[in-house]
Design a protein around this motif. Structure first.
Motif, PDB file in Angstrom:
ATOM      1  N   SER A 221       1.274  -1.285   0.346  1.00 14.09           N
ATOM      2  CA  SER A 221       0.111  -0.118  -0.033  1.00 14.09           C
ATOM      3  C   SER A 221       1.182   1.305  -0.150  1.00 14.09           C
ATOM      4  O   SER A 221       1.911   1.178   1.027  1.00 14.09           O
ATOM      5  CB  SER A 221      -0.835   0.054   1.362  1.00 14.09           C
ATOM      6  OG  SER A 221      -1.478  -0.987   1.273  1.00 14.09           O
ATOM      7  N   ARG A 222       0.603   2.158  -0.978  1.00 14.42           N
ATOM      8  CA  ARG A 222       1.100   3.311  -1.132  1.00 14.42           C
ATOM      9  C   ARG A 222       0.442   5.004  -0.797  1.00 14.42           C
ATOM     10  O   ARG A 222      -0.604   5.163  -1.692  1.00 14.42           O
ATOM     11  CB  ARG A 222       2.772   3.388  -2.464  1.00 14.42           C
ATOM     12  CG  ARG A 222       2.843   4.811  -2.276  1.00 14.42           C
ATOM     13  CD  ARG A 222       4.042   4.445  -3.577  1.00 14.42           C
ATOM     14  NE  ARG A 222       4.973   5.559  -4.009  1.00 14.42           N
ATOM     15  CZ  ARG A 222       5.171   5.346  -5.031  1.00 14.42           C
ATOM     16  NH1 ARG A 222       4.967   4.786  -6.437  1.00 14.42           N
ATOM     17  NH2 ARG A 222       5.611   6.729  -5.755  1.00 14.42           N
ATOM     18  N   GLN A 223       0.785   5.930   0.000  1.00 11.17           N
ATOM     19  CA  GLN A 223       0.286   7.262  -0.425  1.00 11.17           C
ATOM     20  C   GLN A 223       1.714   7.762  -1.273  1.00 11.17           C
ATOM     21  O   GLN A 223       2.592   8.373  -0.744  1.00 11.17           O
ATOM     22  CB  GLN A 223      -0.204   8.101   0.508  1.00 11.17           C
ATOM     23  CG  GLN A 223      -0.972   7.532   1.744  1.00 11.17           C
ATOM     24  CD  GLN A 223      -1.788   7.756   2.382  1.00 11.17           C
ATOM     25  OE1 GLN A 223      -1.634   7.423   2.973  1.00 11.17           O
ATOM     26  NE2 GLN A 223      -2.359   9.458   2.475  1.00 11.17           N
ATOM     27  N   GLY A 243      -1.861  10.464  -5.424  1.00 11.34           N
ATOM     28  CA  GLY A 243      -1.596   9.213  -5.286  1.00 11.34           C
ATOM     29  C   GLY A 243      -2.143   8.068  -4.596  1.00 11.34           C
ATOM     30  O   GLY A 243      -1.223   8.348  -3.655  1.00 11.34           O
ATOM     31  N   THR A 244      -3.058   6.845  -4.364  1.00  8.86           N
ATOM     32  CA  THR A 244      -3.666   6.377  -3.716  1.00  8.86           C
ATOM     33  C   THR A 244      -3.303   4.566  -4.403  1.00  8.86           C
ATOM     34  O   THR A 244      -3.543   4.134  -5.371  1.00  8.86           O
ATOM     35  CB  THR A 244      -4.392   6.166  -2.870  1.00  8.86           C
ATOM     36  OG1 THR A 244      -4.706   7.293  -2.486  1.00  8.86           O
ATOM     37  CG2 THR A 244      -4.135   5.315  -1.727  1.00  8.86           C
ATOM     38  N   ARG A 245      -2.978   3.608  -3.157  1.00  9.10           N
ATOM     39  CA  ARG A 245      -2.557   2.388  -4.010  1.00  9.10           C
ATOM     40  C   ARG A 245      -2.841   1.613  -2.642  1.00  9.10           C
ATOM     41  O   ARG A 245      -1.822   1.578  -1.945  1.00  9.10           O
ATOM     42  CB  ARG A 245      -1.283   2.407  -4.845  1.00  9.10           C
ATOM     43  CG  ARG A 245      -0.827   0.715  -5.618  1.00  9.10           C
ATOM     44  CD  ARG A 245       0.310  -0.066  -6.531  1.00  9.10           C
ATOM     45  NE  ARG A 245       1.093  -1.460  -6.994  1.00  9.10           N
ATOM     46  CZ  ARG A 245       1.460  -1.905  -7.583  1.00  9.10           C
ATOM     47  NH1 ARG A 245       1.900  -0.710  -7.677  1.00  9.10           N
ATOM     48  NH2 ARG A 245       0.882  -2.836  -7.674  1.00  9.10           N
ATOM     49  N   ASN A 248      -3.369  -4.153  -5.968  1.00  8.49           N
ATOM     50  CA  ASN A 248      -3.719  -3.984  -7.507  1.00  8.49           C
ATOM     51  C   ASN A 248      -4.630  -2.324  -7.529  1.00  8.49           C
ATOM     52  O   ASN A 248      -5.072  -1.488  -9.112  1.00  8.49           O
ATOM     53  CB  ASN A 248      -3.446  -4.665  -8.535  1.00  8.49           C
ATOM     54  CG  ASN A 248      -3.041  -6.158  -8.951  1.00  8.49           C
ATOM     55  OD1 ASN A 248      -1.873  -5.602  -8.405  1.00  8.49           O
ATOM     56  ND2 ASN A 248      -3.690  -7.097  -8.278  1.00  8.49           N
ATOM     57  N   ARG A 250      -5.271   1.265  -7.805  1.00 11.95           N
ATOM     58  CA  ARG A 250      -4.484   2.441  -8.258  1.00 11.95           C
ATOM     59  C   ARG A 250      -5.909   3.767  -8.402  1.00 11.95           C
ATOM     60  O   ARG A 250      -6.500   3.104  -8.732  1.00 11.95           O
ATOM     61  CB  ARG A 250      -3.883   2.571  -8.490  1.00 11.95           C
ATOM     62  CG  ARG A 250      -2.571   1.556  -9.006  1.00 11.95           C
ATOM     63  CD  ARG A 250      -1.482   1.686 -10.423  1.00 11.95           C
ATOM     64  NE  ARG A 250      -0.922   0.615  -9.449  1.00 11.95           N
ATOM     65  CZ  ARG A 250      -0.084  -0.143 -10.217  1.00 11.95           C
ATOM     66  NH1 ARG A 250      -1.451  -0.457 -10.629  1.00 11.95           N
ATOM     67  NH2 ARG A 250       1.302  -0.676 -10.498  1.00 11.95           N
ATOM     68  N   ARG A 252      -5.921   8.022  -8.456  1.00 17.83           N
ATOM     69  CA  ARG A 252      -5.664   9.269  -8.876  1.00 17.83           C
ATOM     70  C   ARG A 252      -6.025  10.270  -8.735  1.00 17.83           C
ATOM     71  O   ARG A 252      -7.625  10.304  -9.353  1.00 17.83           O
ATOM     72  CB  ARG A 252      -4.956   9.027 -10.361  1.00 17.83           C
ATOM     73  CG  ARG A 252      -3.675   7.898 -10.135  1.00 17.83           C
ATOM     74  CD  ARG A 252      -3.764   7.789 -12.090  1.00 17.83           C
ATOM     75  NE  ARG A 252      -2.921   6.739 -12.332  1.00 17.83           N
ATOM     76  CZ  ARG A 252      -3.186   5.870 -12.447  1.00 17.83           C
ATOM     77  NH1 ARG A 252      -4.413   5.352 -12.741  1.00 17.83           N
ATOM     78  NH2 ARG A 252      -1.721   4.057 -12.665  1.00 17.83           N
TER      79      ARG A 252
END
Length: 262
Positions: A221-223, A243-245, A248, A250, A252
């Motif tokens: 997980s990523r910001q 952006g957030t992930r 899989n 994503r 924007r």
């Protein structure tokens, strides 16, 4: 023949004992501290040379890049501005040896949207108790309008301790780690890492970018965000990308927000 076998056996018994005693004695001497300036490890100089070379090639540059090299200015020599561009030139940090503030705090909020049915808000507080350290708490709250009616929600909360690696009047870079929490239908958490920078390239503008990532429940997980900031004394306004992930998936968004230094 019998006499020859007895003599040979006696020689074989004596030989290992004699050589072994000498070898062990040499080992013991190597372990003893030097006497009268004697260098008992001189024969191991080649080995130590390569060990020290690998240590300096790998360890010292890595530690230097992360925490600072030997001849860099001390954090105590660099103080905070009251707010970015207070003197018209410097950003968060003042020039070397200029008097400033010991502690700073920043709070900001922005609204974000993906031009569809997903929108949200981001809130962050950064507290700088000292020049080289920051405590960062931020939360991203997302809402989604459902076609069946009603809405769904999801949030990401981060608690970070960050090291201010580069403390230059024009450029500020940090890295750190902490805890990431994902809250939807269930709450998941994991250790996380973060890094980012701010470039104060020309008054009243600056460029900001950061990223935070973790593996709650084993899912990457990523910001991340990038934004252009306009500084108006203690206040700032900005616009940019968020952006957030999660796995899989994503997301924007564009973002617009404001903040304050105190």
């Amino acid at each position: 023949m019998k006499t020859t076998c007895i003599l040979l056996l006696a020689f074989l018994i004596w030989l290992p004992s004699n050589v072994g005693s000498q070898t062990i004695d040499n080992i013991e001497k190597q372990l003893q501290p030097p006497r009268n300036g004697e260098n008992v490890n001189a024969s191991g100089g080649d080995e130590w040379f390569w060990i020290e070379l690998l240590f300096e090639i790998g360890y010292y540059p890595t530690v230097g890049l992360l925490f600072g090299f030997e001849n860099e200015p001390s954090p105590s020599d660099i103080e905070f501005s009251d707010f970015p561009y207070q003197d018209g030139q410097a950003g968060l940090y003042r020039p070397l040896f200029d008097l400033g503030k010991d502690i700073r705090t920043q709070a900001l909020f922005h609204f974000q949207n993906n031009e569809d049915n997903l929108y949200g808000g981001f809130f962050q507080v950064k507290f700088y108790p000292t020049r080289f350290l920051a405590l960062d708490v931020n939360r991203l709250q997302l809402f989604e309008a459902l076609e069946s009616g009603g809405s769904d929600h999801f949030s990401i909360t981060n608690f970070n301790v960050q090291y201010n690696r580069i403390r230059h009047p024009k450029f500020h870079l940090w890295w750190g780690g902490g805890l990431m929490l994902l809250d939807g239908q269930a709450l998941y958490g994991s250790p996380s890492a973060s890094m980012g920078f701010t470039w104060y390239f020309k008054k009243p503008l600056s460029l900001y970018a950061d990223t935070q990532f973790g593996w709650p429940n084993g899912v990457y997980s990523r910001q991340h965000q990038a934004r252009v900031q306009v500084h108006l004394d203690r206040f700032m306004v900005y616009c940019g990308y968020q952006g957030t992930r999660v796995g899989n998936v994503r997301i924007r968004n564009w973002a617009i927000g404001s903040g304050i230094w105190f």
